[in-house]
Design a protein around this motif. Structure first.
Motif, PDB file in Angstrom:
ATOM      1  N   ILE A 116       4.729   9.534   0.717  1.00 22.96           N
ATOM      2  CA  ILE A 116       5.646   8.808  -0.173  1.00 22.96           C
ATOM      3  C   ILE A 116       5.404   9.110  -1.648  1.00 22.96           C
ATOM      4  O   ILE A 116       6.261   8.841  -2.473  1.00 22.96           O
ATOM      5  CB  ILE A 116       5.610   7.279   0.049  1.00 22.96           C
ATOM      6  CG1 ILE A 116       4.286   6.665  -0.373  1.00 22.96           C
ATOM      7  CG2 ILE A 116       5.997   6.920   1.457  1.00 22.96           C
ATOM      8  CD1 ILE A 116       4.295   5.153  -0.400  1.00 22.96           C
TER       9      ILE A 116
ATOM     10  N   ALA B   1       9.338   5.443   1.197  1.00 28.48           N
ATOM     11  CA  ALA B   1       8.675   4.173   1.529  1.00 28.48           C
ATOM     12  C   ALA B   1       9.570   3.327   2.421  1.00 28.48           C
ATOM     13  O   ALA B   1       9.101   2.691   3.375  1.00 28.48           O
ATOM     14  CB  ALA B   1       8.313   3.409   0.257  1.00 28.48           C
TER      15      ALA B   1
ATOM     16  N   PHE C 156       4.042  -0.338  -2.954  1.00 28.80           N
ATOM     17  CA  PHE C 156       4.417   0.176  -1.630  1.00 28.80           C
ATOM     18  C   PHE C 156       3.211   0.236  -0.699  1.00 28.80           C
ATOM     19  O   PHE C 156       3.312  -0.053   0.487  1.00 28.80           O
ATOM     20  CB  PHE C 156       5.067   1.552  -1.737  1.00 28.80           C
ATOM     21  CG  PHE C 156       6.471   1.528  -2.277  1.00 28.80           C
ATOM     22  CD1 PHE C 156       7.304   0.451  -2.061  1.00 28.80           C
ATOM     23  CD2 PHE C 156       6.956   2.600  -3.000  1.00 28.80           C
ATOM     24  CE1 PHE C 156       8.599   0.431  -2.559  1.00 28.80           C
ATOM     25  CE2 PHE C 156       8.255   2.598  -3.497  1.00 28.80           C
ATOM     26  CZ  PHE C 156       9.072   1.497  -3.274  1.00 28.80           C
TER      27      PHE C 156
END
Length: 198
Positions: A12, A24, A126
């Motif tokens: 990501i 994500a 995230f």
């Protein structure tokens, strides 16, 4: 997710925040899938339906699998992702990134560096969300997989109490019959996500 944290983070991490949001989002959707499948007797029957992220999110919230405040954060992220994926002229602003970061903070995340801005703040947020949802999915899968053992344990406790044993004695006797190795499960999750085993 059931993937190594380093692999997930590498996949990501991107200098383009739009790419980071979209990737994500894909990993978060995998965790939603795992949560739903852990609750189903025959998950393969639902796979052909091709539910959208928002529908899966509504399901996990309606079934009580995921708390509403966590679902609200994922809804916020889904709005940003949909803008990125469906509007060619749209760009992710610093304000949009901060909105995602602040929504993750609203559920208890605090950045380890004290700074929750920009690309690093977005990546840290995230990381928290992915770790949280993956651990939640692990727990749901473990509970579903061990439902028989949990029912057996409950039955044994009731049996020993019915024989006149105290609650403490019933627990000790039950532990002699059923050993649920939650410590090993915790150690696997801790190692996977880089937590220290205190």
């Amino acid at each position: 997710m059931n993937a190594d944290l380093r692999y997930v983070l590498d996949s990501i991490t991107d200098p383009n925040p739009l790419v980071m949001v979209i990737k994500a989002h894909l990993w978060l959707e995998r965790s939603l899938n795992r949560m739903l499948e852990a609750e189903m007797e025959r998950p393969e029957a639902l796979r052909s339906v091709r539910l959208q992220f928002s529908q899966k999110l509504n399901l996990v919230e309606a079934l009580g699998i995921l708390p509403s405040d966590r679902a609200a954060v994922l809804r916020e992220l889904n709005k940003v992702r949909n803008n990125a994926a469906h509007r060619v002229e749209w760009t992710l602003s610093g304000g949009d990134m901060q909105q995602i970061i602040d929504s993750v903070r609203s559920i208890g995340w605090e950045p380890s560096t004290g700074d929750a801005r920009g690309l690093q703040g977005l990546l840290d947020a995230f990381t928290f969300l992915l770790g949280y949802l993956d651990a939640w999915a692990d727990m749901r899968e473990w509970t579903a997989t061990n439902a028989d053992a949990i029912a057996t344990r409950r039955h044994l406790l009731e049996h020993f109490q019915g024989e006149g044993h105290t609650v403490d004695e019933a627990v000790l006797l039950t532990n002699e019959f059923v050993v649920l190795d939650t410590r090993e499960t915790y150690q696997r999750s801790a190692a996977k996500w880089g937590f220290r085993d205190e």
